[in-house]
Design a protein around this motif. Structure first.
Motif, PDB file in Angstrom:
ATOM      1  N   ALA A 114       0.836  -1.204   0.000  1.00 29.98           N
ATOM      2  CA  ALA A 114       0.000   0.000   0.000  1.00 29.98           C
ATOM      3  C   ALA A 114       0.869   1.252   0.000  1.00 29.98           C
ATOM      4  N   ALA A 115       1.984   1.216   0.721  1.00 21.80           N
ATOM      5  CA  ALA A 115       2.895   2.369   0.754  1.00 21.80           C
ATOM      6  C   ALA A 115       3.486   2.630  -0.623  1.00 21.80           C
ATOM      7  N   LEU A 116       3.948   1.570  -1.284  1.00 21.92           N
ATOM      8  CA  LEU A 116       4.536   1.741  -2.620  1.00 21.92           C
ATOM      9  C   LEU A 116       3.499   2.206  -3.627  1.00 21.92           C
ATOM     10  N   ALA A 117       2.293   1.666  -3.548  1.00 23.51           N
ATOM     11  CA  ALA A 117       1.234   2.088  -4.475  1.00 23.51           C
ATOM     12  C   ALA A 117       0.893   3.563  -4.255  1.00 23.51           C
ATOM     13  N   THR A 118       0.768   3.968  -3.000  1.00 25.93           N
ATOM     14  CA  THR A 118       0.465   5.364  -2.675  1.00 25.93           C
ATOM     15  C   THR A 118       1.599   6.274  -3.134  1.00 25.93           C
ATOM     16  N   ALA A 119       2.823   5.874  -2.862  1.00 28.79           N
ATOM     17  CA  ALA A 119       3.986   6.682  -3.246  1.00 28.79           C
ATOM     18  C   ALA A 119       4.091   6.810  -4.764  1.00 28.79           C
ATOM     19  N   GLN A 120       3.858   5.713  -5.474  1.00 29.19           N
ATOM     20  CA  GLN A 120       3.905   5.745  -6.939  1.00 29.19           C
ATOM     21  C   GLN A 120       2.848   6.719  -7.480  1.00 29.19           C
ATOM     22  N   GLU A 121       1.644   6.638  -6.919  1.00 27.25           N
ATOM     23  CA  GLU A 121       0.566   7.521  -7.366  1.00 27.25           C
ATOM     24  C   GLU A 121       0.922   8.988  -7.111  1.00 27.25           C
ATOM     25  N   LEU A 122       1.440   9.278  -5.922  1.00 21.24           N
ATOM     26  CA  LEU A 122       1.838  10.657  -5.601  1.00 21.24           C
ATOM     27  C   LEU A 122       2.962  11.136  -6.512  1.00 21.24           C
ATOM     28  N   ALA A 123       3.907  10.261  -6.800  1.00 18.89           N
ATOM     29  CA  ALA A 123       5.021  10.636  -7.679  1.00 18.89           C
ATOM     30  C   ALA A 123       4.515  10.949  -9.086  1.00 18.89           C
ATOM     31  N   ARG A 124       3.594  10.127  -9.586  1.00 14.12           N
ATOM     32  CA  ARG A 124       3.024  10.381 -10.920  1.00 14.12           C
ATOM     33  C   ARG A 124       2.270  11.701 -10.930  1.00 14.12           C
ATOM     34  N   GLU A 125       1.480  11.945  -9.896  1.00 16.03           N
ATOM     35  CA  GLU A 125       0.685  13.182  -9.822  1.00 16.03           C
ATOM     36  C   GLU A 125       1.566  14.426  -9.786  1.00 16.03           C
ATOM     37  N   THR A 126       2.693  14.343  -9.093  1.00 12.77           N
ATOM     38  CA  THR A 126       3.547  15.526  -8.928  1.00 12.77           C
ATOM     39  C   THR A 126       4.694  15.577  -9.938  1.00 12.77           C
ATOM     40  N   GLY A 127       4.871  14.505 -10.701  1.00 16.28           N
ATOM     41  CA  GLY A 127       5.904  14.489 -11.730  1.00 16.28           C
ATOM     42  C   GLY A 127       7.326  14.383 -11.202  1.00 16.28           C
ATOM     43  N   VAL A 128       7.510  13.842  -9.987  1.00 15.24           N
ATOM     44  CA  VAL A 128       8.867  13.683  -9.464  1.00 15.24           C
ATOM     45  C   VAL A 128       9.523  12.438 -10.037  1.00 15.24           C
ATOM     46  N   SER A 129      10.841  12.388  -9.920  1.00  7.02           N
ATOM     47  CA  SER A 129      11.622  11.364 -10.603  1.00  7.02           C
ATOM     48  C   SER A 129      11.632  10.000  -9.931  1.00  7.02           C
ATOM     49  N   ALA A 130      11.273   9.915  -8.640  1.00 10.19           N
ATOM     50  CA  ALA A 130      11.390   8.637  -7.942  1.00 10.19           C
ATOM     51  C   ALA A 130      10.631   8.674  -6.621  1.00 10.19           C
ATOM     52  N   VAL A 131      10.528   7.503  -6.026  1.00 12.68           N
ATOM     53  CA  VAL A 131      10.001   7.291  -4.679  1.00 12.68           C
ATOM     54  C   VAL A 131      11.200   6.911  -3.817  1.00 12.68           C
ATOM     55  N   SER A 132      11.304   7.476  -2.602  1.00 10.37           N
ATOM     56  CA  SER A 132      12.433   7.179  -1.716  1.00 10.37           C
ATOM     57  C   SER A 132      11.989   6.365  -0.510  1.00 10.37           C
ATOM     58  N   ILE A 133      12.694   5.259  -0.274  1.00 15.26           N
ATOM     59  CA  ILE A 133      12.495   4.443   0.920  1.00 15.26           C
ATOM     60  C   ILE A 133      13.560   4.904   1.907  1.00 15.26           C
ATOM     61  N   ILE A 134      13.143   5.308   3.127  1.00 14.11           N
ATOM     62  CA  ILE A 134      14.116   5.894   4.050  1.00 14.11           C
ATOM     63  C   ILE A 134      14.264   5.126   5.369  1.00 14.11           C
ATOM     64  N   GLY A 135      13.674   3.937   5.482  1.00 15.35           N
ATOM     65  CA  GLY A 135      13.917   3.136   6.668  1.00 15.35           C
ATOM     66  C   GLY A 135      12.657   2.730   7.393  1.00 15.35           C
ATOM     67  N   GLY A 136      12.827   1.972   8.379  1.00 11.73           N
ATOM     68  CA  GLY A 136      14.054   1.407   8.917  1.00 11.73           C
ATOM     69  C   GLY A 136      14.324   0.024   8.362  1.00 11.73           C
ATOM     70  N   GLY A 137      14.983  -0.769   9.201  1.00  9.37           N
ATOM     71  CA  GLY A 137      15.487  -2.071   8.785  1.00  9.37           C
ATOM     72  C   GLY A 137      14.450  -2.987   8.171  1.00  9.37           C
ATOM     73  N   GLU A 138      13.295  -3.093   8.793  1.00  8.65           N
ATOM     74  CA  GLU A 138      12.241  -3.985   8.273  1.00  8.65           C
ATOM     75  C   GLU A 138      11.693  -3.479   6.949  1.00  8.65           C
ATOM     76  N   ILE A 139      11.530  -2.181   6.800  1.00  2.00           N
ATOM     77  CA  ILE A 139      11.030  -1.620   5.541  1.00  2.00           C
ATOM     78  C   ILE A 139      12.069  -1.822   4.438  1.00  2.00           C
ATOM     79  N   TYR A 140      13.348  -1.621   4.757  1.00  3.34           N
ATOM     80  CA  TYR A 140      14.398  -1.898   3.772  1.00  3.34           C
ATOM     81  C   TYR A 140      14.356  -3.367   3.347  1.00  3.34           C
ATOM     82  N   ARG A 141      14.220  -4.248   4.330  1.00  6.54           N
ATOM     83  CA  ARG A 141      14.201  -5.689   4.029  1.00  6.54           C
ATOM     84  C   ARG A 141      13.041  -6.040   3.090  1.00  6.54           C
TER      85      ARG A 141
END
Length: 178
Positions: free
Chosen positions: A89-116
């Motif tokens: 759900a986080a990636l889907a939401t982030a992708q949608e926001l990135a498309r809407e705003t025209g930014v170049s990427a989605v950033s994952i910033i932590g922590g360990g479990e989210i990185y994993r």
């Protein structure tokens, strides 16, 4: 795991000690203002995805970026952030926001479990290698050389207020290089 429409690249931004440590008792195990400036530059304007513990350690939303917090706690609220219950759900939401705003990427910033949970779905890894072995309870997952190729490496001199010297390494998913 459900598939997420991935037309916007996903990046991980992380600082990692020589022994793989990225955190200690809910905080960073170093002081690296030089790296924090780089982090801000890399993530500004982009949707940022983090886990609840990272959100709590920050204590506030990071300005200039849509903040998305992943937690299994359905009652959790985070003023100034979007709260979701799964990484998908986080990636889907982030992708949608990135498309809407025209930014170049989605950033994952932590922590360990989210990185994993996201490293296998990431296109680029911005890894600040911290020149130290530190105590900590949170680690970054191993980078699989079968999936990622080191595309650049830049030494970062230890700034006056930095606790350690650093090296910025950029890894790119091999399939994205073809």
């Amino acid at each position: 795991m459900t598939d997420v429409i991935r037309d916007v690249p996903v990046e991980i931004v992380v600082a990692v000690a020589e022994n793989g440590v990225i955190g200690h008792e809910g905080d960073l195990p170093w002081r690296l203002p030089t790296d924090l400036k780089r982090f801000k530059t890399l993530t500004m304007g982009k949707p940022i995805v983090m886990g609840r513990k990272t959100w709590v350690s920050l204590g506030r939303p990071l300005p200039g970026r849509p903040n998305i917090v992943v937690t299994r706690d359905a009652a959790f609220t985070a003023e100034g952030a979007i709260v979701v219950n799964t990484v998908d759900a986080a990636l889907a939401t982030a992708q949608e926001l990135a498309r809407e705003t025209g930014v170049s990427a989605v950033s994952i910033i932590g922590g360990g479990e989210i990185y994993r949970q996201t490293i296998d779905r990431t296109d680029t890894l911005y890894v600040t290698e911290v020149a130290a072995e530190v105590d900590g309870d949170t680690r970054f997952p191993d980078i699989d050389p079968e999936l990622f190729e080191k595309v650049s490496e830049e030494p970062i001199p230890q700034g006056e207020k930095d606790s350690h010297a650093m090296n910025l390494v950029v890894w790119q998913r091999k399939s994205a290089l073809r």
